[in-house]
Each structure stands twice: as C-alpha cells, then as structure tokens.
Design a protein around this motif. Sequence first.
Motif, mmCIF file in Angstrom:
data_model
loop_
_atom_site.group_PDB
_atom_site.id
_atom_site.type_symbol
_atom_site.label_atom_id
_atom_site.label_comp_id
_atom_site.label_asym_id
_atom_site.label_seq_id
_atom_site.Cartn_x
_atom_site.Cartn_y
_atom_site.Cartn_z
ATOM 1 N N LYS A 58 -0.319 7.044 4.619
ATOM 2 C CA LYS A 58 -1.216 6.240 5.441
ATOM 3 C C LYS A 58 -0.402 5.120 6.095
ATOM 4 O O LYS A 58 0.598 4.671 5.538
ATOM 5 C CB LYS A 58 -2.345 5.660 4.586
ATOM 6 N N PRO A 59 -0.808 4.639 7.272
ATOM 7 C CA PRO A 59 -0.020 3.618 7.977
ATOM 8 C C PRO A 59 0.083 2.328 7.175
ATOM 9 O O PRO A 59 -0.814 1.970 6.418
ATOM 10 C CB PRO A 59 -0.819 3.386 9.264
ATOM 11 N N GLY A 60 1.200 1.620 7.361
ATOM 12 C CA GLY A 60 1.372 0.319 6.734
ATOM 13 C C GLY A 60 2.752 0.152 6.132
ATOM 14 O O GLY A 60 3.409 1.137 5.760
ATOM 15 N N ARG A 61 3.199 -1.107 6.038
ATOM 16 C CA ARG A 61 4.454 -1.449 5.373
ATOM 17 C C ARG A 61 4.147 -2.483 4.314
ATOM 18 O O ARG A 61 3.320 -3.380 4.516
ATOM 19 C CB ARG A 61 5.478 -1.989 6.376
ATOM 20 N N PHE A 62 4.851 -2.370 3.161
ATOM 21 C CA PHE A 62 4.494 -3.174 1.996
ATOM 22 C C PHE A 62 5.754 -3.782 1.378
ATOM 23 O O PHE A 62 6.823 -3.166 1.379
ATOM 24 C CB PHE A 62 3.751 -2.314 0.972
ATOM 25 N N THR A 63 5.591 -4.988 0.870
ATOM 26 C CA THR A 63 6.707 -5.737 0.285
ATOM 27 C C THR A 63 6.380 -6.106 -1.151
ATOM 28 O O THR A 63 5.256 -6.540 -1.450
ATOM 29 C CB THR A 63 6.981 -7.019 1.087
ATOM 30 N N LEU A 64 7.358 -5.913 -2.024
ATOM 31 C CA LEU A 64 7.276 -6.412 -3.395
ATOM 32 C C LEU A 64 8.223 -7.596 -3.518
ATOM 33 O O LEU A 64 9.390 -7.505 -3.135
ATOM 34 C CB LEU A 64 7.664 -5.326 -4.403
ATOM 35 N N ASP A 65 7.713 -8.720 -4.030
ATOM 36 C CA ASP A 65 8.527 -9.907 -4.292
ATOM 37 C C ASP A 65 8.766 -10.051 -5.787
ATOM 38 O O ASP A 65 7.926 -9.646 -6.605
ATOM 39 C CB ASP A 65 7.837 -11.168 -3.773
ATOM 40 N N ALA A 66 9.909 -10.640 -6.137
ATOM 41 C CA ALA A 66 10.241 -10.905 -7.537
ATOM 42 C C ALA A 66 10.319 -12.402 -7.758
ATOM 43 O O ALA A 66 10.815 -13.147 -6.908
ATOM 44 C CB ALA A 66 11.571 -10.248 -7.904
ATOM 45 N N CYS A 67 9.814 -12.840 -8.907
ATOM 46 C CA CYS A 67 9.891 -14.250 -9.285
ATOM 47 C C CYS A 67 11.232 -14.515 -9.953
ATOM 48 O O CYS A 67 11.590 -13.848 -10.934
ATOM 49 C CB CYS A 67 8.749 -14.607 -10.231
ATOM 50 N N ALA A 68 11.975 -15.488 -9.447
ATOM 51 C CA ALA A 68 13.297 -15.799 -9.993
ATOM 52 C C ALA A 68 13.203 -16.468 -11.356
ATOM 53 O O ALA A 68 14.194 -16.495 -12.093
ATOM 54 C CB ALA A 68 14.059 -16.693 -9.024
ATOM 55 N N ASP A 69 12.028 -16.989 -11.716
ATOM 56 C CA ASP A 69 11.888 -17.681 -13.000
ATOM 57 C C ASP A 69 11.405 -16.771 -14.121
ATOM 58 O O ASP A 69 11.992 -16.757 -15.204
ATOM 59 C CB ASP A 69 10.932 -18.875 -12.843
ATOM 60 N N CYS A 70 10.343 -15.995 -13.897
ATOM 61 C CA CYS A 70 9.805 -15.177 -14.992
ATOM 62 C C CYS A 70 10.085 -13.687 -14.824
ATOM 63 O O CYS A 70 9.872 -12.910 -15.760
ATOM 64 C CB CYS A 70 8.304 -15.412 -15.155
ATOM 65 N N GLY A 71 10.538 -13.255 -13.644
ATOM 66 C CA GLY A 71 10.861 -11.847 -13.423
ATOM 67 C C GLY A 71 9.686 -10.986 -13.020
ATOM 68 O O GLY A 71 9.845 -9.780 -12.791
#
Length: 355
Positions: A58-71
């Motif tokens: 399905k259309p769309g672009r997705f981003t996963l972010d990581a927390c530098a403090d807790c992971g």
Amino acid sequence: MSDARDKKARIAALRPGYRADLDAGTDRFLAPRSTACPWCASTRLTPRLRTTDLLQHKPGRFTLDACADCGHIFQNPRLTAEGLEFYYRDFYDGLGEQRMSGTFGGREAMYRGRAEAMLPHDPAPKTWLDVGTGHGHFCAAARGVLPGTAFDGLDFTDGVELAAREGRVDHAYRGAFPGLAPELAARYDVVSMFHYLEHSTDPDRELRAAHEALRPGGHLLIEVPDPQSRYARLLGRWWLPWLQPQHLHFMPVANLRRRLTDLGFTVVAEQHAEAHDPVDLLAAVWLVLDHTAPRDDAPWLPEPPGALRRTLRTALLLTGVPALLTATLLDRFAVRPLSHRLHLSNAYRLVARRT
C-alpha cells in the motif's frame, strides 16, 4: 466460480473504495512527528529505519526512530486512527482473511510451545485470556497442553467472533483491551499477548489492562519482536519483524522487564531461543523477490496488471525458488540451534507474576 475469478471479482469491487481513500490524500494517515520518546520521554531521537509497506505494498513511507537513552524504537510519525484502519484493512480479515488463516492455522507446534512456557509456573490454570487472538488458533492448540483450561479470546477484528463460532475460544471479546479490562477485572489466571504489544498505540495501557484482568498471583505471558536481534541490523528493511506500518513499538527486553516491575509484576522467566521463529532469511528473500517483481493485483492499485506483468512476475518468482529453499534450510538447520548464542533470536518471551 473459481477461486481466482472470485478473488478478481472481490478486488474489482473493493477498488473504487480504495481509490476514493487515496484520492483524499495520505497525509491524514500520519500524525505529527513526535519529539520525545513515548517510553522514557527523552528527546534524544535518531532515525533507525526508513521503509515502505513491503507486504501489501500500500502507498506510504514510514520511519522508525530510536531513543538514544533507553533504546526504545518506535514509528515516528505514527499512524493515525484513519491510517491504522487503512493499512490493517484486508490484511487479517476481508480480502486477506483466508491467506492469514492458513498462515496462522498451520503452526501448532509453535502454539503448543507457547502454552508449555506456562507449565513451570502454573501447570493447571483454570482461565486464560489470549489478547490479540486473531482467529484463535493458539487457543485451539493450547487445549492439547492444558485440557482443563477455559480459553477466551480478545481482538479488534471479527476474527475473534469466527474463533468463537468455530469453537477455538470459549468466549470472544471484540474491542480494545484497556476499554474491556474493567469488566474482566481479576477474572483470569493467565493473560497472554503473543506479538500483540508491538501493534498497540500505547503499550503501557495494555500492560495496565493485563494487571487489572489478572487475579493476584496470576501470570502475564508476553512475546514480542526483539529489536536487539543481530538480524535487525544485518537484514535492514528486509527483516520481517519490522512489519511496517503495523508495528508501532519495539521494546528492548530490559525496558519491558523494568516496566512490568514498576506496574506490580515479578518477572519469573525470560526466554529467547524458545521464542525464535526460524523464518528470517526465508522472509527476507521473499520480500526482496516480491518487491522486485511486478505487483500482483490488489484493490489499492489503480488497475489490474496486464498479461505481460503477470508473466514477468511469475517468471521472477520461479527463478527465486532455489534461493527460497536455501534460505529455509539455513533458517531451520543452521541458524535455529545457535540463534540465542549468536544473538539472532528474532523474539523474546517474558512470564511475569502479578504480585
């Protein structure tokens, strides 16, 4: 009417609705980007992965972010309610119901292993609630391990009602667990969440709901993808457990252990090798082949593929069969026995007692 013709007719009937959704724009499917980690509130965020919908396309672009403090790793920006409805539609139910029922229905050994994880801690629970039960296949298989246990199922989709009609669960609850938890208060000896928490918009609320539904001394059984698996980096966007855009949260095991303790649980078991599902290489090869080949027909595409595109797709997938077979053998016989030692386990399992 043949199955192929029936599927073609169903796709054609769904296409105008999807076209209307897409013509209205996809911006409404994503919420504003968060500037803080939803697990620890840190603002030290870094991009972890950018990808697309590799399963339904399905259309769309997705981003996963990581927390530098807790992971903690999380989808950012996250899907809105409209986005969740759009990307879940025809995956587990509707057009995708038969395919997913076949996928989940043929994994009895895995389901029995999950039920057996409870035996050292409560060998004869009277009541068990499986949250995110889908079509109830786990509950049906678990009865072979715990024949004296009453298994109830809870899910958002109509699959849980199908599970009740088919006799796989004793009672079906359809809706959001946190909203249903007050009527289920202190009713269950065991609450299970198998690959459910990562789909939740608010994992903390789900854990609190589990605490409410459990009797004192009852157990919570959780299984989730392990974002610290080496496969997550080695395979990149082709690592199946990323499952974008459905998976919203990825919790390192230390984070989940601490949160459970804070909520009034005592973690009594942690398993990695036992929770590993040996499909990483096979899934990665399939995702690459499926991504490279011309698209199969789907109602969110503007028009069905022509004869040439269908032929090219079939030819490419056939050439990939040796790679698929090799990946299967490596998954099952080379990697599986060493998955935990090599830090390749793609999931972990926790058993926690309500204290």
